[in-house]
Enzyme design. Structure first.
Site, PDB file in Angstrom:
ATOM      1  N   HIS A 229      76.400  24.078  59.590  1.00 35.67           N
ATOM      2  CA  HIS A 229      77.558  24.975  59.670  1.00 35.67           C
ATOM      3  C   HIS A 229      77.148  26.438  59.850  1.00 35.67           C
ATOM      4  O   HIS A 229      77.260  26.980  60.935  1.00 35.67           O
ATOM      5  CB  HIS A 229      78.404  24.784  58.413  1.00 35.67           C
ATOM      6  CG  HIS A 229      79.712  25.479  58.438  1.00 35.67           C
ATOM      7  ND1 HIS A 229      80.793  24.993  59.127  1.00 35.67           N
ATOM      8  CD2 HIS A 229      80.121  26.637  57.866  1.00 35.67           C
ATOM      9  CE1 HIS A 229      81.817  25.819  58.986  1.00 35.67           C
ATOM     10  NE2 HIS A 229      81.433  26.826  58.221  1.00 35.67           N
ATOM     11  N   GLU A 269      79.588  20.388  49.400  1.00 37.94           N
ATOM     12  CA  GLU A 269      80.148  20.969  50.624  1.00 37.94           C
ATOM     13  C   GLU A 269      79.707  22.414  50.844  1.00 37.94           C
ATOM     14  O   GLU A 269      80.491  23.351  50.720  1.00 37.94           O
ATOM     15  CB  GLU A 269      81.672  20.866  50.625  1.00 37.94           C
ATOM     16  CG  GLU A 269      82.169  19.434  50.634  1.00 37.94           C
ATOM     17  CD  GLU A 269      83.658  19.337  50.920  1.00 37.94           C
ATOM     18  OE1 GLU A 269      84.125  20.016  51.854  1.00 37.94           O
ATOM     19  OE2 GLU A 269      84.338  18.588  50.198  1.00 37.94           O
ATOM     20  N   HIS A 271      78.914  25.828  52.713  1.00 37.31           N
ATOM     21  CA  HIS A 271      79.475  26.484  53.904  1.00 37.31           C
ATOM     22  C   HIS A 271      78.657  27.721  54.262  1.00 37.31           C
ATOM     23  O   HIS A 271      77.699  27.642  54.999  1.00 37.31           O
ATOM     24  CB  HIS A 271      80.947  26.819  53.677  1.00 37.31           C
ATOM     25  CG  HIS A 271      81.841  25.631  53.672  1.00 37.31           C
ATOM     26  ND1 HIS A 271      82.015  24.827  54.775  1.00 37.31           N
ATOM     27  CD2 HIS A 271      82.618  25.091  52.696  1.00 37.31           C
ATOM     28  CE1 HIS A 271      82.859  23.853  54.489  1.00 37.31           C
ATOM     29  NE2 HIS A 271      83.234  23.987  53.225  1.00 37.31           N
ATOM     30  N   GLU A 286      81.690  24.617  48.144  1.00 35.17           N
ATOM     31  CA  GLU A 286      83.137  24.509  47.972  1.00 35.17           C
ATOM     32  C   GLU A 286      83.522  24.049  46.566  1.00 35.17           C
ATOM     33  O   GLU A 286      84.688  24.127  46.179  1.00 35.17           O
ATOM     34  CB  GLU A 286      83.730  23.582  49.027  1.00 35.17           C
ATOM     35  CG  GLU A 286      85.217  23.816  49.231  1.00 35.17           C
ATOM     36  CD  GLU A 286      85.747  23.249  50.522  1.00 35.17           C
ATOM     37  OE1 GLU A 286      86.892  22.783  50.503  1.00 35.17           O
ATOM     38  OE2 GLU A 286      85.027  23.267  51.534  1.00 35.17           O
TER      39      GLU A 286
END
Length: 299
Positions: A229, A269, A271, A286
């Site tokens: 990402h 998660e 990011h 997250e």
């Protein structure tokens, strides 16, 4: 490379969707809470501060340290760019055209901030005083995503739905360069010390290198489902990236050597990613935590 020590810092709640992270020269980490409608600050002594935003659902996403040393961030739903002073004083700058959905933002060599408008098919430029210019792109529906300053003096950006990267400056018209894979879905982009650009390809689980001569080299990760990402370059020549789909932080050297570091909790998660003034790597999870990766001596 020395072993890597990972430490997590709780800074928010899972439902607040911790998303972006940036480091400022004072050693503080600033982060966005996309669903918590706030910006947070983790000070070097571990204290956490929160700065609520005025919009009910502004959706703060990407954040960066501006040329003025302050955190600048995009508000995708509020259609604005924000800036915070260390004391929490907030300034908001609305974009000229509605529903542009600004996302990626990065400082440029010209002392301004540049940002990508996902729904506007435009790249924007804002001075530290808040004057905004916008530049239309020749690709429609390309979903401009992230930004990085290149060593060539240009600003570079990813086009997530067009499978391409592009360049622009205040005096140079935008140019578009397709990537090698049709399913690349590029998101993050960073420049290394040699002038090459490194791109996180979420669609096909790879990191791509785009050199100054326009040559593209693709480095597949351990899984096509890793969904890399965000990506950031450190001073030692490594590129660090988040693997949103694989619950890992990845690293690739300029020579293409890959390594990965599993996060402690499943479903973290990761990011956003940033490098602090001491060379430590930080990622936004997250789950409401920031994770720090730092080299530790071998046993």
């Amino acid at each position: 490379m020395n072993q890597v020590e990972m430490t997590e810092f709780p800074v928010g709640k899972p439902q607040e969707a911790l998303y972006g992270v940036a480091s400022t020269p004072d050693g503080a980490l600033w982060f966005t809470l996309a669903k918590g409608n706030a910006i947070g600050r983790l000070s070097p002594d571990g204290a956490v501060s929160r700065f609520p935003l005025p919009h009910a659902d502004g959706q703060p996403t990407t954040i960066t340290c501006g040329p003025d040393g302050r955190p600048w961030f995009t508000l995708s739903s509020a259609n604005a760019i924000g800036r915070l002073a260390p004391d929490g004083a907030l300034r908001m700058f609305e974009l000229p055209r509605p529903a542009s959905r600004p996302f990626g933002i990065a400082g440029g060599h010209d002392g301004c901030l540049w940002f990508a408008e996902m729904a506007g098919d435009r790249i924007g430029r804002i001075t530290i005083d808040g004057d905004i210019e916008e530049y239309d792109l020749p690709v429609k529906g390309g979903y401009p995503s992230c930004m990085a300053a290149g060593r060539d003096g240009l600003m570079w950006f990813t086009l997530n739905q067009a499978g391409a990267v592009g360049s622009i400056s205040a005096t140079a018209a935008p140019r578009i360069f397709p990537l090698g894979a049709a399913d690349a879905a590029p998101v993050g982009i960073a420049s290394d010390a040699q002038g090459a650009l490194w791109i996180a390809q979420a669609g096909n689980g790879a990191i791509a290198r785009f050199d100054a001569g326009g040559r593209i080299t693709e480095f597949p990760l351990h899984s096509r489902a890793a969904r890399p990402h965000a990506i950031a370059a450190d001073a030692a020549g490594n590129l660090w990236f988040t693997e949103w789909g694989a619950n890992r932080i990845g690293r690739i050297s300029e020579a293409g050597d890959l390594a990965g570091y599993e996060l402690a909790a499943p479903g973290s998660e990761p990011h956003g990613i940033a490098i602090d003034p001491h060379g430590c790597v930080w990622a936004a999870l997250e789950t409401g935590r920031l994770v720090r990766l730092q080299a530790s001596p071998r046993d």
